[in-house]
Design a protein around this motif. Sequence first.
Motif, mmCIF file in Angstrom:
data_model
loop_
_atom_site.group_PDB
_atom_site.id
_atom_site.type_symbol
_atom_site.label_atom_id
_atom_site.label_comp_id
_atom_site.label_asym_id
_atom_site.label_seq_id
_atom_site.Cartn_x
_atom_site.Cartn_y
_atom_site.Cartn_z
ATOM 1 N N ILE A 201 -3.531 20.500 29.145
ATOM 2 C CA ILE A 201 -3.998 21.864 29.365
ATOM 3 C C ILE A 201 -4.550 22.405 28.046
ATOM 4 O O ILE A 201 -3.858 22.461 27.043
ATOM 5 N N GLY A 202 -5.802 22.809 28.052
ATOM 6 C CA GLY A 202 -6.430 23.317 26.839
ATOM 7 C C GLY A 202 -7.137 22.250 26.021
ATOM 8 O O GLY A 202 -7.769 22.567 25.016
ATOM 9 N N MET A 203 -7.036 20.986 26.446
ATOM 10 C CA MET A 203 -7.719 19.916 25.726
ATOM 11 C C MET A 203 -9.150 19.757 26.238
ATOM 12 O O MET A 203 -9.467 20.155 27.355
ATOM 13 N N ASN A 204 -9.998 19.154 25.417
ATOM 14 C CA ASN A 204 -11.381 18.914 25.796
ATOM 15 C C ASN A 204 -11.461 17.664 26.666
ATOM 16 O O ASN A 204 -11.159 16.566 26.206
ATOM 17 N N ALA A 252 -23.244 16.544 29.903
ATOM 18 C CA ALA A 252 -22.168 15.688 30.407
ATOM 19 C C ALA A 252 -21.706 16.206 31.764
ATOM 20 O O ALA A 252 -21.578 17.416 31.978
ATOM 21 N N ALA A 253 -21.429 15.286 32.675
ATOM 22 C CA ALA A 253 -21.069 15.661 34.043
ATOM 23 C C ALA A 253 -19.586 15.960 34.213
ATOM 24 O O ALA A 253 -19.181 16.526 35.225
ATOM 25 N N THR A 254 -18.762 15.571 33.239
ATOM 26 C CA THR A 254 -17.316 15.809 33.326
ATOM 27 C C THR A 254 -16.981 17.127 32.648
ATOM 28 O O THR A 254 -17.175 17.277 31.438
ATOM 29 N N CYS A 255 -16.486 18.085 33.417
ATOM 30 C CA CYS A 255 -16.183 19.416 32.879
ATOM 31 C C CYS A 255 -15.159 19.326 31.760
ATOM 32 O O CYS A 255 -14.116 18.677 31.887
ATOM 33 N N SER A 256 -15.433 20.006 30.654
ATOM 34 C CA SER A 256 -14.538 19.949 29.498
ATOM 35 C C SER A 256 -13.201 20.628 29.754
ATOM 36 O O SER A 256 -12.246 20.417 29.005
ATOM 37 N N HIS A 257 -13.096 21.419 30.824
ATOM 38 C CA HIS A 257 -11.851 22.141 31.098
ATOM 39 C C HIS A 257 -10.774 21.218 31.639
ATOM 40 O O HIS A 257 -9.808 20.904 30.952
ATOM 41 N N LEU A 258 -10.950 20.749 32.876
ATOM 42 C CA LEU A 258 -9.964 19.843 33.471
ATOM 43 C C LEU A 258 -10.611 18.626 34.132
ATOM 44 O O LEU A 258 -10.001 17.989 34.989
ATOM 45 N N GLY A 259 -11.845 18.325 33.730
ATOM 46 C CA GLY A 259 -12.472 17.090 34.181
ATOM 47 C C GLY A 259 -13.178 17.150 35.511
ATOM 48 O O GLY A 259 -13.449 16.112 36.111
ATOM 49 N N GLY A 260 -13.485 18.326 36.009
ATOM 50 C CA GLY A 260 -14.172 18.440 37.289
ATOM 51 C C GLY A 260 -15.575 17.856 37.243
ATOM 52 O O GLY A 260 -16.211 17.827 36.181
ATOM 53 N N PRO A 261 -16.107 17.386 38.393
ATOM 54 C CA PRO A 261 -17.456 16.799 38.450
ATOM 55 C C PRO A 261 -18.524 17.892 38.578
ATOM 56 O O PRO A 261 -18.709 18.468 39.658
#
Length: 317
Positions: A201-204, A252-261
Motif C-alpha cells: 500500500i503506497g508503493m509504486n 505504462a499500462a500498469t497503474c502505479s497505485h495498485l496495479g490496475g490495467p
Amino acid sequence: MVAEATNQNEAVTSWMDTPPRSPLLRHYSAKLVANMPWLDKLSAPLQSWTNGLFGKPKDVTYRVKDFLAGVWFGHPLHPVLVTIPIGAWTSTFVFDLAWLANEDDHAMARSADMMLWLGLAGATGSAATGLANWVDTDGQEQRTGMLHAVLNGGITVLNLSSALLRLTGQRRTAIALASTAYAMVIYSSYIGGELAYSDGIGMNRAIPEGGPDNFVAVMDEKDLAEGKLTRVEVEGIAAVLVKDGSTINAIAATCSHLGGPLDEGSYEDGVVYCPWHNSGFRMCDGCVVNSPAVYAQPTFAVRVREGKIELRRLEHA
C-alpha cells in the motif's frame, strides 16, 4: 514438495487469507488480523463516510484527498508525518525515564510534556494522511489498516489522558499511561510496515525495470482505432496507446497505485482513468491528475515508421 491429501468437501481458504508461515511474528500477527472480522464492521461505514467527504475526482473537495494522499509530494505523505508522533513519543519515554531516576529534575519533566503534546499534534496530520491512503483498500489490507487505525486511536487517547494528568500533577500515573501507549506504538508501527512493504500500500506498482532504450515496433498504425485504449507489450513492460487526432501517446499500462490495467479503464479529455480505483493520468506525459495514485506513469516516445508504431521508454518508474 509432498502433496497434501485433502477432503473434497472441505472448505478451501483462499491464499489471500492465509497467513505467511514465517517468521513467527508475521504469522501470528496475520492470524490475529484474520480472527478480527469485527474490524470489517468498522471499516465499511468509515470508508463510506470518507468517500462521501472527498467526493469524486472532478469534485473540488477531491483536491483535499489529492493533497493528503501526496500527489503534490510525489509519493505518499503519510510516511513523512508519522515520524513526528513516533519520534516525539520516543523522546517522551526517554525523558520520563530520566525523571523517574531523579524526580527533582524539572527540566526533564517539562521536556517530556512538551514532546508528548508535539506527538499529539503530529498524530492528527498522520491520521488524516493515513486515512487518504487507506480508503481505497479492500479485503485483508483494509482490515489490517483498520486495526492499525484502532491501535493508533487507543494510543492517542492514552497519550492525551497522560498529558492532562501531568497538568494536574499526577505524573506517575501519567507516565504509566504514556509507557503503555508507547508499547502499542511499536506494534502499530509494525502493522504499518506490513501495509507498506508486504501489502504494497503506497508503493509504486509501475514496473521499475523493462522497456527498450531504442525504438521497438509494437503494432501496425492502421490497427490503432481513434480514441481507443490499446495494450501492447514493449520488451518486458506493458504500455497503453491512444490515438487522439494526429497524435499518438503511450504510457505504462500498469497503474502505479495498485496495479490496475489502464487499458481497461476510460479515456476522456486526454486523461486515462484506472478501472479499479479511478486514478487519473495524463496520456501526454503520464502525470497524475488525481489520486489515489501519487506516482506518475512511465512514458514512451512514439514514432511511426513504415506503417509501424514504434515505442521507446523515456524514464524510470
